[in-house]
Design a protein around this motif. Structure first.
Motif, mmCIF file in Angstrom:
data_model
loop_
_atom_site.group_PDB
_atom_site.id
_atom_site.type_symbol
_atom_site.label_atom_id
_atom_site.label_comp_id
_atom_site.label_asym_id
_atom_site.label_seq_id
_atom_site.Cartn_x
_atom_site.Cartn_y
_atom_site.Cartn_z
ATOM 1 N N HIS A 254 13.781 12.482 -16.871
ATOM 2 C CA HIS A 254 13.383 12.079 -15.375
ATOM 3 C C HIS A 254 13.944 10.667 -15.181
ATOM 4 O O HIS A 254 14.718 10.219 -14.707
ATOM 5 C CB HIS A 254 12.035 12.102 -15.708
ATOM 6 N N HIS B 113 16.413 8.890 -12.145
ATOM 7 C CA HIS B 113 15.911 7.866 -11.180
ATOM 8 C C HIS B 113 17.324 6.946 -11.119
ATOM 9 O O HIS B 113 17.543 6.608 -10.109
ATOM 10 C CB HIS B 113 14.770 7.540 -11.501
ATOM 11 N N GLU C 78 11.320 11.194 -6.433
ATOM 12 C CA GLU C 78 10.232 11.983 -7.498
ATOM 13 C C GLU C 78 10.232 13.160 -7.835
ATOM 14 O O GLU C 78 10.309 14.160 -8.952
ATOM 15 C CB GLU C 78 8.566 12.115 -7.040
ATOM 16 N N ALA D 142 13.697 14.299 -9.954
ATOM 17 C CA ALA D 142 12.808 13.864 -11.066
ATOM 18 C C ALA D 142 12.698 14.808 -12.249
ATOM 19 O O ALA D 142 12.915 15.477 -13.293
ATOM 20 C CB ALA D 142 13.226 12.229 -11.551
#
Ligand code: ZN
Length: 192
Positions: free
Chosen positions: A122, A126, A147, A150
């Motif tokens: 995750h 980013h 988000e 991710a």
């Protein structure tokens, strides 16, 4: 003020800026983790606060890196990751209650509860977003894109996520399906 004095003052002021940022914006410490007491780096990109955990950190790095790379393409640089095995370490990097935090394309800090491949994947997604879209875009583009991507592409096993993350992931998945064979980053650049 003499020129020499002026230069001295100017240099002192310039030098103070990164020092102040380093002291005040704790996550920025990921730029130079070995300046934080107790942090050891086995290489420039792999650091931890407990040398006994280097093997576990290295394995986790490999797994999370492979997951992120498969999902969003190869990295331009090798991301630096600091693996904290104590809360004191996570606090020294100012990441609060989060499992992990990515600081643009400067690096990633992992808290004790974040030692799981999907958490690292995750954060590395980013990192890749910052590499491709830029740090400003990661902070300002729609949350469902940043988000949602991710949470979705890291293979986060939590179904459902707490809101608003579940909604962001669903919106990203719908968008991802809609772009077909188009390159994900080319399509993401057009999302405002
Ligand atoms: Zn995130």
């Amino acid at each position: 003020m003499t020129l020499k004095r002026l230069l001295c003052v100017t240099f002192a002021a310039l030098a103070a800026v990164p020092v102040a940022a380093f002291a005040l914006v704790k996550p920025l410490r990921v730029v130079a983790p070995t300046l934080v007491p107790g942090i050891l780096c086995i290489k420039d990109t792999l650091c931890t606060d407990d040398a006994a955990n280097f093997d576990a950190a290295r394995t986790l790095y490999r797994e999370g890196y492979a997951m992120a790379r498969n999902a969003v393409g190869p990295f331009r640089d090798t991301p630096r990751v600091v693996f904290c095995s104590t809360t004191a370490c996570a606090q020294a990097f100012g990441i609060g209650g989060q499992a992990a935090q990515t600081v643009g394309d400067f690096g990633v800090i992992v808290a004790p509860r974040g030692w799981k491949p999907f958490y690292l994947a995750h954060e590395l997604i980013h990192y890749r977003q910052a590499e491709v879209l830029g740090n400003l875009a990661v902070a300002t583009r729609p949350r469902w894109l940043i988000e949602g991507m991710a949470y979705s592409l890291s293979g986060d096993p939590r179904h459902p996520l707490t809101e608003p993350f579940e909604q962001w992931r669903a919106q990203f998945d719908a968008w991802h399906a809609s772009i077909g064979a188009q390159n994900i980053w080319a399509a993401a650049r057009n999302v405002r």
